[in-house]
Design a protein around this motif. Structure first.
Motif, PDB file in Angstrom:
ATOM      1  N   VAL A 291      -5.986   6.545  14.435  1.00 49.83           N
ATOM      2  CA  VAL A 291      -5.190   7.572  13.737  1.00 49.83           C
ATOM      3  C   VAL A 291      -3.838   7.010  13.313  1.00 49.83           C
ATOM      4  O   VAL A 291      -3.379   7.245  12.187  1.00 49.83           O
ATOM      5  N   VAL A 292      -3.200   6.255  14.218  1.00 52.82           N
ATOM      6  CA  VAL A 292      -1.898   5.658  13.870  1.00 52.82           C
ATOM      7  C   VAL A 292      -2.042   4.694  12.699  1.00 52.82           C
ATOM      8  O   VAL A 292      -1.210   4.672  11.782  1.00 52.82           O
ATOM      9  N   LEU A 293      -3.119   3.894  12.706  1.00 55.34           N
ATOM     10  CA  LEU A 293      -3.342   2.951  11.611  1.00 55.34           C
ATOM     11  C   LEU A 293      -3.548   3.687  10.292  1.00 55.34           C
ATOM     12  O   LEU A 293      -3.011   3.290   9.248  1.00 55.34           O
ATOM     13  N   LEU A 294      -4.306   4.783  10.331  1.00 55.61           N
ATOM     14  CA  LEU A 294      -4.528   5.565   9.110  1.00 55.61           C
ATOM     15  C   LEU A 294      -3.202   6.109   8.573  1.00 55.61           C
ATOM     16  O   LEU A 294      -2.929   6.026   7.364  1.00 55.61           O
ATOM     17  N   PHE A 295      -2.375   6.659   9.457  1.00 53.26           N
ATOM     18  CA  PHE A 295      -1.080   7.167   9.019  1.00 53.26           C
ATOM     19  C   PHE A 295      -0.218   6.037   8.463  1.00 53.26           C
ATOM     20  O   PHE A 295       0.527   6.224   7.486  1.00 53.26           O
ATOM     21  N   GLY A 296      -0.295   4.862   9.065  1.00 52.67           N
ATOM     22  CA  GLY A 296       0.461   3.716   8.555  1.00 52.67           C
ATOM     23  C   GLY A 296       0.012   3.326   7.152  1.00 52.67           C
ATOM     24  O   GLY A 296       0.839   3.045   6.281  1.00 52.67           O
ATOM     25  N   ILE A 297      -1.299   3.314   6.939  1.00 50.95           N
ATOM     26  CA  ILE A 297      -1.824   2.997   5.595  1.00 50.95           C
ATOM     27  C   ILE A 297      -1.337   4.023   4.581  1.00 50.95           C
ATOM     28  O   ILE A 297      -0.943   3.684   3.457  1.00 50.95           O
ATOM     29  N   LEU A 298      -1.337   5.291   4.972  1.00 50.34           N
ATOM     30  CA  LEU A 298      -0.867   6.346   4.069  1.00 50.34           C
ATOM     31  C   LEU A 298       0.595   6.138   3.686  1.00 50.34           C
ATOM     32  O   LEU A 298       0.969   6.294   2.513  1.00 50.34           O
ATOM     33  N   ILE A 299       1.417   5.793   4.673  1.00 53.95           N
ATOM     34  CA  ILE A 299       2.842   5.598   4.393  1.00 53.95           C
ATOM     35  C   ILE A 299       3.047   4.420   3.452  1.00 53.95           C
ATOM     36  O   ILE A 299       3.847   4.476   2.509  1.00 53.95           O
ATOM     37  N   VAL A 300       2.298   3.334   3.675  1.00 54.34           N
ATOM     38  CA  VAL A 300       2.423   2.169   2.798  1.00 54.34           C
ATOM     39  C   VAL A 300       2.013   2.518   1.370  1.00 54.34           C
ATOM     40  O   VAL A 300       2.718   2.202   0.393  1.00 54.34           O
ATOM     41  N   LEU A 301       0.867   3.202   1.220  1.00 53.54           N
ATOM     42  CA  LEU A 301       0.387   3.556  -0.124  1.00 53.54           C
ATOM     43  C   LEU A 301       1.322   4.557  -0.801  1.00 53.54           C
ATOM     44  O   LEU A 301       1.575   4.463  -2.007  1.00 53.54           O
ATOM     45  N   ALA A 302       1.838   5.520  -0.027  1.00 58.12           N
ATOM     46  CA  ALA A 302       2.738   6.519  -0.610  1.00 58.12           C
ATOM     47  C   ALA A 302       4.029   5.860  -1.081  1.00 58.12           C
ATOM     48  O   ALA A 302       4.562   6.205  -2.148  1.00 58.12           O
ATOM     49  N   ASN A 303       4.543   4.904  -0.311  1.00 62.81           N
ATOM     50  CA  ASN A 303       5.754   4.193  -0.734  1.00 62.81           C
ATOM     51  C   ASN A 303       5.492   3.361  -1.976  1.00 62.81           C
ATOM     52  O   ASN A 303       6.346   3.271  -2.869  1.00 62.81           O
ATOM     53  N   LEU A 304       4.315   2.729  -2.040  1.00 66.97           N
ATOM     54  CA  LEU A 304       3.962   1.942  -3.222  1.00 66.97           C
ATOM     55  C   LEU A 304       3.880   2.847  -4.449  1.00 66.97           C
ATOM     56  O   LEU A 304       4.402   2.510  -5.525  1.00 66.97           O
ATOM     57  N   ALA A 305       3.226   4.014  -4.291  1.00 69.85           N
ATOM     58  CA  ALA A 305       3.121   4.953  -5.416  1.00 69.85           C
ATOM     59  C   ALA A 305       4.504   5.429  -5.855  1.00 69.85           C
ATOM     60  O   ALA A 305       4.776   5.548  -7.063  1.00 69.85           O
ATOM     61  N   ALA A 306       5.389   5.683  -4.892  1.00 64.14           N
ATOM     62  CA  ALA A 306       6.754   6.115  -5.241  1.00 64.14           C
ATOM     63  C   ALA A 306       7.497   5.017  -5.982  1.00 64.14           C
ATOM     64  O   ALA A 306       8.212   5.284  -6.961  1.00 64.14           O
ATOM     65  N   ASP A 307       7.330   3.760  -5.532  1.00 60.43           N
ATOM     66  CA  ASP A 307       7.997   2.647  -6.208  1.00 60.43           C
ATOM     67  C   ASP A 307       7.511   2.507  -7.654  1.00 60.43           C
ATOM     68  O   ASP A 307       8.305   2.290  -8.576  1.00 60.43           O
ATOM     69  N   LEU A 308       6.185   2.630  -7.856  1.00 57.29           N
ATOM     70  CA  LEU A 308       5.639   2.516  -9.215  1.00 57.29           C
ATOM     71  C   LEU A 308       6.124   3.664 -10.091  1.00 57.29           C
ATOM     72  O   LEU A 308       6.421   3.471 -11.274  1.00 57.29           O
ATOM     73  N   ALA A 309       6.219   4.862  -9.495  1.00 60.42           N
ATOM     74  CA  ALA A 309       6.718   6.012 -10.265  1.00 60.42           C
ATOM     75  C   ALA A 309       8.176   5.806 -10.649  1.00 60.42           C
ATOM     76  O   ALA A 309       8.587   6.136 -11.767  1.00 60.42           O
ATOM     77  N   LEU A 310       8.968   5.237  -9.736  1.00 59.02           N
ATOM     78  CA  LEU A 310      10.380   4.970 -10.039  1.00 59.02           C
ATOM     79  C   LEU A 310      10.510   3.960 -11.175  1.00 59.02           C
ATOM     80  O   LEU A 310      11.360   4.112 -12.055  1.00 59.02           O
ATOM     81  N   VAL A 311       9.662   2.935 -11.129  1.00 64.16           N
ATOM     82  CA  VAL A 311       9.708   1.924 -12.189  1.00 64.16           C
ATOM     83  C   VAL A 311       9.301   2.540 -13.530  1.00 64.16           C
ATOM     84  O   VAL A 311       9.877   2.229 -14.579  1.00 64.16           O
TER      85      VAL A 311
END
Length: 320
Positions: A291-311
């Motif tokens: 469960v912790v690993l899944l939440f970690g993957i979500l945070i990484v992907l969400a941050n990546l999506a936010a970075d791409l949206a900012l760009v």
């Protein structure tokens, strides 16, 4: 809009693939650190998953301990865990005997994802319009009222809002339920409970971003040209004004999903939160790590999506 800004807007280079791979590489390193920390921290808890199995004969307990490799040194367990993870094997749950962790996640994660998406939709639907209105009516009664409501939403925790909504609204409604998860009406109160605090943050962040943008020269030029306030906001101010909110939305979305276990408990939602709590109390190492690993993957992907949206919103970030 200044000539410089127009040139940037009209000549948007594509987002470099190298940047995406660079961010993914950073994410993998973060996930490896998360896996390692979680693995060793859960094994520092007193006892092990079989400590409370008083009803089983000692030889059965020892056999189960060998099956889960708990009789081996912790570093050896860690290497076996990494080897299994590399093959997509999260292991078997130690509290739900014989059930793979991936099956538990596959069954419960869609519920938590639905709740998180609904909460984020509510947060964006309330927070962004409230922030824009507050900025446009700065120092007015509407501005003070909106920001006071935002502070109210930030200050009250979800374990207070949830029961209040359940008792005050659901108990008097024939459509909404106090607890349970079946039709879309059941999503409403948990999503409101989960999304209100995020909506409050987004309102305050959006207000700040919009105030900064609407004082720029190109906005004053647009006003001088006689453009309507609605067109100025939608076409010229909104893109720059919501950049701080977009930067916040990515991590917030992951936090909504990973932090929903209190709301899931209040409204009896069968999401991942219940498994996270049960895995902690039962010292179910594999389920807790999964469960912790899944939440970690979500945070990484969400941050990546936010970075791409900012760009995408600010082309000048493509070269930074």
């Amino acid at each position: 809009m200044t000539n410089h800004q127009s040139q940037i807007t009209n000549h948007n280079p594509p987002i470099p693939i190298k940047t995406i791979f660079h961010r993914l590489g950073q994410g993998l390193i973060i996930l490896l650190c998360l896996i390692t920390l979680t693995f060793f921290l859960v094994r520092m808890m007193p006892g092990d998953p079989l400590t409370d199995e008083k009803s089983l004969p000692q030889h059965t307990i020892e056999k189960n301990r060998a099956y889960y490799r708990l009789d081996q040194p912790v570093p050896i367990q860690y290497l076996h865990y990494l080897k299994n993870l590399s093959r997509g094997d999260f292991g078997e749950s130690m509290s739900k005997v014989g059930r793979p962790v991936i099956d538990i996640i596959r069954h419960s994660f869609p519920v938590s994802l639905t709740l998180g998406v609904s909460a984020m939709a509510i947060a964006l639907g309330i927070g962004i319009p409230a922030g824009i209105l507050s900025a446009l009516k700065k120092n007015s009664l509407l501005d003070y009222g909106t920001m006071a409501a935002a502070m109210f939403g930030i200050s009250i925790p979800s374990f207070v809002i949830g029961p209040l909504l359940a008792i005050g609204i659901a108990s008097h409604s024939n459509t909404l339920k106090v607890a349970g998860w079946g039709d879309p009406f059941d999503w409403l109160l948990p999503a409101i409970t989960l999304g209100l605090a995020t909506a409050a943050y987004i309102a305050r962040i959006t207000r700040g971003g919009m105030l900064e943008v609407i004082n720029q020269d190109y906005i004053r030029t647009a006003r001088a040209k006689g453009l309507s306030p609605t067109r100025i906001v939608i076409k010229h101010a909104l893109r720059g004004g919501i950049i701080p909110a977009v930067a916040y939305v990515g991590p917030a979305f992951a936090m909504l999903i990973s932090g929903s276990f209190i709301v899931e408990t209040i409204f009896q939602v069968p999401g991942l939160g219940q498994h996270f709590i049960n895995a902690t109390t039962a010292r179910d190492y594999n389920l807790l790590q999964g469960v912790v690993l899944l939440f970690g993957i979500l945070i990484v992907l969400a941050n990546l999506a936010a970075d791409l949206a900012l760009v995408a919103l600010n082309p000048r970030l493509r070269n930074s």
